[in-house]
Design a protein around this motif. Structure first.
Motif, short mmCIF file in Angstrom:
data_model
loop_
_atom_site.label_atom_id
_atom_site.label_comp_id
_atom_site.label_asym_id
_atom_site.label_seq_id
_atom_site.Cartn_x
_atom_site.Cartn_y
_atom_site.Cartn_z
N GLU A 173 11.43 -27.49 -15.92
CA GLU A 173 12.17 -27.93 -17.11
C GLU A 173 11.30 -27.79 -18.36
O GLU A 173 11.74 -27.27 -19.39
CB GLU A 173 12.55 -29.39 -16.92
CG GLU A 173 13.76 -29.82 -17.73
CD GLU A 173 14.14 -31.24 -17.36
OE1 GLU A 173 13.96 -32.12 -18.22
OE2 GLU A 173 14.55 -31.48 -16.20
N HIS A 178 11.87 -25.21 -21.55
CA HIS A 178 11.93 -25.65 -22.94
C HIS A 178 10.91 -24.88 -23.78
O HIS A 178 11.19 -24.45 -24.89
CB HIS A 178 11.69 -27.16 -23.01
CG HIS A 178 11.72 -27.67 -24.41
ND1 HIS A 178 12.89 -27.76 -25.13
CD2 HIS A 178 10.73 -28.08 -25.24
CE1 HIS A 178 12.62 -28.19 -26.34
NE2 HIS A 178 11.31 -28.40 -26.44
N ARG A 226 27.07 -21.76 -18.13
CA ARG A 226 28.25 -22.58 -18.43
C ARG A 226 28.35 -22.75 -19.95
O ARG A 226 27.46 -23.33 -20.57
CB ARG A 226 28.08 -23.94 -17.75
CG ARG A 226 29.31 -24.85 -17.82
CD ARG A 226 29.05 -26.17 -17.11
NE ARG A 226 27.73 -26.73 -17.45
CZ ARG A 226 27.49 -27.45 -18.54
NH1 ARG A 226 28.45 -27.73 -19.39
NH2 ARG A 226 26.27 -27.91 -18.78
N SER A 282 29.71 -24.27 -23.51
CA SER A 282 30.36 -25.48 -24.04
C SER A 282 30.21 -25.45 -25.56
O SER A 282 29.51 -24.60 -26.11
CB SER A 282 29.76 -26.76 -23.44
OG SER A 282 28.39 -26.85 -23.76
N ARG A 329 30.25 -27.97 -29.35
CA ARG A 329 30.35 -29.25 -30.06
C ARG A 329 31.01 -28.92 -31.39
O ARG A 329 30.52 -28.07 -32.14
CB ARG A 329 28.96 -29.85 -30.25
CG ARG A 329 28.99 -31.26 -30.73
CD ARG A 329 27.98 -32.17 -29.99
NE ARG A 329 26.64 -31.64 -29.84
CZ ARG A 329 25.69 -31.70 -30.78
NH1 ARG A 329 25.93 -32.23 -31.96
NH2 ARG A 329 24.49 -31.23 -30.54
N LEU A 373 26.90 -23.80 -26.91
CA LEU A 373 25.81 -24.06 -25.98
C LEU A 373 26.01 -23.26 -24.68
O LEU A 373 27.14 -22.95 -24.32
CB LEU A 373 25.71 -25.55 -25.64
CG LEU A 373 25.65 -26.52 -26.83
CD1 LEU A 373 27.01 -27.14 -27.09
CD2 LEU A 373 24.63 -27.62 -26.59
N ASP A 429 24.71 -23.66 -20.69
CA ASP A 429 24.04 -24.59 -19.77
C ASP A 429 23.44 -25.76 -20.55
O ASP A 429 22.31 -26.21 -20.28
CB ASP A 429 22.94 -23.87 -18.96
CG ASP A 429 23.52 -23.01 -17.85
OD1 ASP A 429 24.72 -23.18 -17.54
OD2 ASP A 429 22.80 -22.16 -17.30
N GLY A 430 24.16 -26.22 -21.54
CA GLY A 430 23.75 -27.41 -22.30
C GLY A 430 22.72 -27.15 -23.39
O GLY A 430 22.40 -28.05 -24.15
N ALA A 431 22.21 -25.92 -23.49
CA ALA A 431 21.19 -25.64 -24.51
C ALA A 431 21.85 -24.96 -25.72
O ALA A 431 22.65 -24.03 -25.54
CB ALA A 431 20.11 -24.74 -23.93
N GLU A 457 36.64 -28.37 -28.59
CA GLU A 457 35.36 -28.79 -28.02
C GLU A 457 35.34 -28.35 -26.55
O GLU A 457 34.31 -28.05 -26.00
CB GLU A 457 35.25 -30.31 -28.14
CG GLU A 457 33.97 -30.89 -27.67
CD GLU A 457 33.19 -31.59 -28.77
OE1 GLU A 457 33.68 -31.75 -29.91
OE2 GLU A 457 32.07 -31.99 -28.47
N HIS A 458 36.51 -28.36 -25.97
CA HIS A 458 36.58 -28.11 -24.52
C HIS A 458 37.28 -26.83 -24.14
O HIS A 458 37.43 -26.52 -22.97
CB HIS A 458 37.24 -29.29 -23.81
CG HIS A 458 36.40 -30.52 -23.91
ND1 HIS A 458 36.71 -31.55 -24.76
CD2 HIS A 458 35.23 -30.85 -23.33
CE1 HIS A 458 35.78 -32.47 -24.69
NE2 HIS A 458 34.85 -32.07 -23.82
#
Ligand code: 16G
Length: 258
Positions: A18, A22, A97, A99, A101, A134, A136-138, A161-162
């Motif tokens: 991790e 980063h 994945r 996503s 915001r 994003l 994978d959340g990044a 958003e989704h």
């Protein structure tokens, strides 16, 4: 006797992967990454564990190891294709994945510049959508989209958003773009964009400006901001004879517009 190393090392190993992920996210391509020995010392893990963590990043294409020299941040994890695909499609195709915001979703009157882009009279309604994208959340990119409101009534009520903008355009309005234009230019991250993307203010960014068209009508114009240190653009190039058109370079003097 059996060693219990595997069990006790698991959390440290995951943590190290991790941390390294980063680190390579924030370093420019080609930067050196700490060696196995340094990583082992710093993180209090065995050299074997440090090596395994480096292996994971190498397998993901995030690091390149050069024998006798060390490990270096490798080519971008994501190359941006020059096609009329959506962010959701591009990221999913790379096994990540997607996503979003939503940072802003409003209706505004077209100013002179937008009126020109959309070929409408000033004051006509334009939807403005600002999203952090994003993978994978990044955080990967900030996208500021403008859409011709009259072509997409009710779009402002959708939960972008989704869901994918392009998927919603096709499903609810039958809009599937058949033409488009994309300009790519260099820029520097504004303090606001830098904070959202987790990069330094003023850092190099790629600005992609896309105009998407259906049956001759401009529906969307989006500016996407990508950290320049981590992305590259790729496109097929055809020989001049294959296009049948007058040769014209893709590089032209920059026009600064929204
Ligand atoms: C891409 C497009 C952008 C479009 C978005 C829709 C570029 C440079 N831009 O990011 O214009 O608005 O896809 O994505 O490729 P979505 O369908 O996932 O919301």
């Amino acid at each position: 006797m059996w060693k219990t190393r595997g069990v006790s090392d698991v959390p440290k190993y995951a943590l190290l992967v991790e941390e390294l992920t980063h680190l390579v996210d924030t370093l420019p391509i080609g930067s050196p990454v700490p060696s196995e020995r340094v990583l082992a010392e710093r993180s209090g893990v065995s050299r074997m564990t440090a090596r395994r963590a480096l292996d994971v990043l190498e397998q993901d294409g995030r690091l390149q190891r050069i024998v006798g020299k060390g490990s270096f941040v490798s080519r971008p994890a994501v190359s941006l294709p020059l096609r009329l695909t959506s962010f959701t499609e591009d990221i999913t195709a790379r096994g990540m994945r997607p996503s979003s915001r939503v940072l802003e979703q409003t209706t505004i009157p077209a100013d002179g510049v937008l009126a020109e882009h959309f070929d409408v009279t000033a004051g006509e309604a334009i939807l403005r959508l600002v999203r952090l994208r994003l993978a994978d959340g990044a955080p990967l990119a900030i996208e500021r989209s403008h859409l011709r409101a009259s072509a997409v009534p009710g779009l402002e009520a959708l939960d972008l958003e989704h869901e994918s903008l392009y998927a919603a355009l096709e499903r609810d309005y039958g809009i599937r773009f058949d033409a488009g234009e994309q300009s790519i230019r260099a820029g520097n991250a504004t303090p606001i964009d830098a904070e959202v993307l987790g990069i330094d203010a003023g850092a190099a960014v790629l600005e992609l400006v896309r105009t998407s068209i259906m049956r001759g009508t401009v529906i969307e114009r989006t500016t996407s901001i990508y950290p320049g240190s981590r992305f590259e653009l790729s496109a097929a190039i055809a020989p001049v004879s294959a296009t049948g058109e007058t040769p014209e370079s893709a590089v032209r003097p920059r026009r600064d517009t929204k």
